[in-house]
Design a protein around this motif. Structure first.
Motif, short mmCIF file in Angstrom:
data_model
loop_
_atom_site.label_atom_id
_atom_site.label_comp_id
_atom_site.label_asym_id
_atom_site.label_seq_id
_atom_site.Cartn_x
_atom_site.Cartn_y
_atom_site.Cartn_z
N ASP A 1 0.89 -1.01 -0.25
CA ASP A 1 -0.27 -0.02 -0.21
C ASP A 1 1.34 1.28 0.03
O ASP A 1 0.93 1.51 1.32
N LYS A 2 0.71 2.06 -0.91
CA LYS A 2 1.87 3.22 -1.14
C LYS A 2 1.53 4.54 -0.24
O LYS A 2 2.38 4.70 0.04
N SER A 3 0.26 4.11 0.41
CA SER A 3 -0.68 5.37 0.90
C SER A 3 0.34 5.04 2.33
O SER A 3 0.61 5.89 3.31
N HIS A 4 1.14 3.94 2.87
CA HIS A 4 1.25 3.54 4.07
C HIS A 4 2.74 4.16 4.28
O HIS A 4 3.70 2.90 4.15
N ILE A 5 2.73 5.25 4.96
CA ILE A 5 4.53 6.17 4.19
C ILE A 5 5.39 5.71 6.50
O ILE A 5 6.08 6.07 6.41
N GLY A 6 4.06 5.26 7.06
CA GLY A 6 4.46 6.10 8.20
C GLY A 6 4.82 4.78 9.24
O GLY A 6 3.84 4.78 10.77
N LEU A 7 4.71 3.38 8.93
CA LEU A 7 4.49 2.09 9.50
C LEU A 7 5.04 2.17 10.85
O LEU A 7 6.64 2.28 10.04
N ARG A 8 4.65 2.05 11.68
CA ARG A 8 6.01 2.06 12.91
C ARG A 8 5.44 0.57 14.19
O ARG A 8 4.54 0.16 14.18
#
Length: 239
Positions: A176-183
């Motif tokens: 998912d290209k919009s998940h730029i901030g998985l932590r």
């Protein structure tokens, strides 16, 4: 503190168009297992009361604010995509909710809302869409507009889960290209404490997939492979 400095080019408003929201609308109309499980978990964390003023941060197609309104809360949905707010408003009308639809089209870093205004704020499947440069000031804004004793709830995928490992490599599952901030859990709790919050609850939940979620629940307790089974980060922080 975040384990690394994640500054990534943010996804623009134009990305969140009708095509992006199509699958979310389909899930909402079906009332599928994923949606029902998510709503149940949010209610367990947020513990909404009738008459409370609650904000859904990154409200998307209105899944959470509609459920909260049905429970008797006064709701506001905030999203920087006007398209999502229009879809959410339509969902409210389809549900024949007597409560008014209140939508705010705004960036989370400067919401334009009054100090100490809300009893509770939910960020459901939202924070993974923000890099650190966006999330840190957004958390500060959340702290500002929450009442003393107000709750801030985060529900988001964990970067350590096996699904995210596969997605990152486009193996079986598509990234998912919009998940730029998985932590990690530690990343979020560190940010919240630094902003002034007290962590009331923090735990992991498995997927909504039958049988597989039972296996995940067992594996979470195991060393080394346990992180691969921790699907959802659940946090309730108090101002």
């Amino acid at each position: 503190m975040p384990s690394q400095n994640r500054t990534v080019s943010p996804i623009t408003r134009s990305y969140y168009d009708e095509t992006y929201y199509r699958k979310h609308v389909q899930r909402l109309k079906r009332g599928d297992r994923f949606t029902k499980v998510k709503i149940g978990r949010v209610f367990s964390l947020l513990k909404p009361h009738k008459g409370e003023l609650l904000l859904d941060l990154g409200s998307g197609v209105g899944t959470i604010i509609a459920a909260l309104a049905q429970a008797g809360a006064r709701t506001v949905g905030l999203d920087y995509s006007l398209q999502s707010l229009l879809i959410a408003q339509g969902h409210f009308r389809e549900q024949n909710l007597q409560a008014p639809f209140n939508g705010v089209c705004s960036d989370g870093r400067a919401m334009g809302l009054k100090d100490s205004m809300f009893d509770g704020i939910a960020a459901i499947d939202f924070v993974e869409h923000l890099d650190d440069a966006l999330l840190v000031p957004t958390i500060s804004e959340v702290y500002r507009i929450l009442k003393k004793g107000g709750r801030f709830v985060i529900y988001t995928p964990s970067v350590t889960h096996i699904f995210e490992k596969l997605k990152k490599r486009n193996i079986i599952l598509k990234e998912d290209k919009s998940h730029i901030g998985l932590r990690t859990m530690e990343d979020y709790t560190g940010m919240l404490v630094k902003a002034g919050f007290t962590i009331a609850q923090s735990y992991f939940r498995p997927t909504d997939i039958p049988l597989f979620n039972a296996l995940e629940t067992l594996c979470m307790r195991l060393p080394i492979i346990g992180n691969l089974a921790k699907r959802r980060i659940c946090i309730c922080a108090v101002k």
